[in-house]
Design an enzyme around this catalytic site. Structure first.
Site, PDB file in Angstrom:
ATOM      1  N   ASP A  97       0.824  -1.211   0.000  1.00  0.00           N
ATOM      2  CA  ASP A  97       0.000   0.000   0.000  1.00  0.00           C
ATOM      3  C   ASP A  97       0.857   1.261   0.000  1.00  0.00           C
ATOM      4  O   ASP A  97       2.064   1.218   0.256  1.00  0.00           O
ATOM      5  CB  ASP A  97      -0.892   0.038   1.257  1.00  0.00           C
ATOM      6  CG  ASP A  97      -1.797  -1.169   1.368  1.00  0.00           C
ATOM      7  OD1 ASP A  97      -2.155  -1.731   0.315  1.00  0.00           O
ATOM      8  OD2 ASP A  97      -2.138  -1.540   2.512  1.00  0.00           O
TER       9      ASP A  97
ATOM     10  N   TYR B  97       5.727 -10.116   7.162  1.00  0.00           N
ATOM     11  CA  TYR B  97       5.650  -8.674   7.350  1.00  0.00           C
ATOM     12  C   TYR B  97       5.956  -8.354   8.812  1.00  0.00           C
ATOM     13  O   TYR B  97       5.656  -9.143   9.717  1.00  0.00           O
ATOM     14  CB  TYR B  97       4.248  -8.151   7.029  1.00  0.00           C
ATOM     15  CG  TYR B  97       3.928  -8.035   5.563  1.00  0.00           C
ATOM     16  CD1 TYR B  97       4.142  -6.839   4.882  1.00  0.00           C
ATOM     17  CD2 TYR B  97       3.394  -9.105   4.854  1.00  0.00           C
ATOM     18  CE1 TYR B  97       3.828  -6.706   3.534  1.00  0.00           C
ATOM     19  CE2 TYR B  97       3.087  -8.992   3.502  1.00  0.00           C
ATOM     20  CZ  TYR B  97       3.303  -7.791   2.855  1.00  0.00           C
ATOM     21  OH  TYR B  97       3.001  -7.670   1.520  1.00  0.00           O
TER      22      TYR B  97
END
Length: 257
Positions: free
Chosen positions: A56, A114
């Protein structure tokens, strides 16, 4: 003469602060558009490539993977230096290599890792503002850890998928989800304590990691949804989960094949 196509794989890092995400967007600066332009300058034509993750806007990467096929004499080891001359300073190719023809950066990964960083004190050091989420109220890590355990395993994560994605199947498997405090060492050996949320999964839905972290932080700030996690998963309704954590604390750490 028969053209022999090679399958090249690049590992790259980027600071996502000044990008509108990875995926191409008309009129916007994205990681994809910068790489596309650099590849075109190097190979003198447009190159179609595939990426492991479409991060993003504002999200970073230490090990993003892309792959592409082309008929060219350039050795794989030379692509790294050549492309870096065409790329801006906030994107770096750190490895270039050749892969088997059946390798695809988008479809070959077995898992991704992540990490999300949270700074949980009153005054944030200025150099952490683009790589962590500043949460001032005291977070109860024990509550976050208890809730995190309930997300490990194979589930329908629709409640943690933001609107605007193109996912049709919401089932994913989380292999590990750890919540802990750790020290970041900066200039002159100065150490800063942060909360690390590290998640390893088979794949992730649109803003899934940020929605999970936001929900866990809400729980750590005494939201009553702690005991509702199984119900949140079962309801498959984004409105039942917590907030979406801001992008700057998130980084793609590793891709496993």
């Amino acid at each position: 003469m028969v053209n022999i196509y090679k399958n090249f794989v690049l590992t790259l890092q980027y600071d996502g602060s000044n990008f509108r995400g990875f995926a191409p967007q008309p009129g916007q600066r994205t990681v994809y558009s910068e790489i596309e332009q650099a590849l075109e300058k190097l190979f003198k034509k447009k190159i179609q490539f595939y990426a492991t993750s479409r991060t993003d806007s504002g999200v970073h990467a230490l090990n993003q993977i892309i792959s592409f096929e082309i008929s060219h004499k350039i050795p794989a080891s030379k692509i790294k230096a050549a492309l870096n001359t065409f790329l801006p300073d906030d994107i770096r190719i750190i490895k270039s290599e050749e892969a088997p023809n059946n390798f695809n950066a988008r479809f070959s990964p077995k898992s991704k890792v992540y990490e999300y960083l949270i700074f949980n004190e009153k005054d944030i050091p200025v150099h952490l503002r683009n790589i962590s989420w500043h949460v001032k109220p005291k977070i109860d890590l024990s509550k976050m850890k208890k809730a995190a355990k309930q997300l490990v395993g194979k589930h329908d994560f629709k409640s943690f998928c933001a609107a605007g994605g193109d996912d049709k199947d919401f089932v994913r498997k989380i292999f590990e989800l750890s919540i802990k405090k750790k020290s970041i060492t900066v200039w002159d050996g100065h150490k800063i304590r942060v909360i690390s949320c590290k998640i390893k999964g088979s794949g992730f839905l649109y803003k899934m990691v940020r929605n999970i972290v936001g929900t866990l932080v809400d729980i750590g700030l005494n939201s009553p949804i702690l005991d509702e996690m199984p119900k949140i998963l079962k309801n498959k309704d984004r409105k039942k989960a917590g907030r979406c954590a801001p992008p700057q604390g998130l980084c793609l750490i590793k891709v496993n094949f």
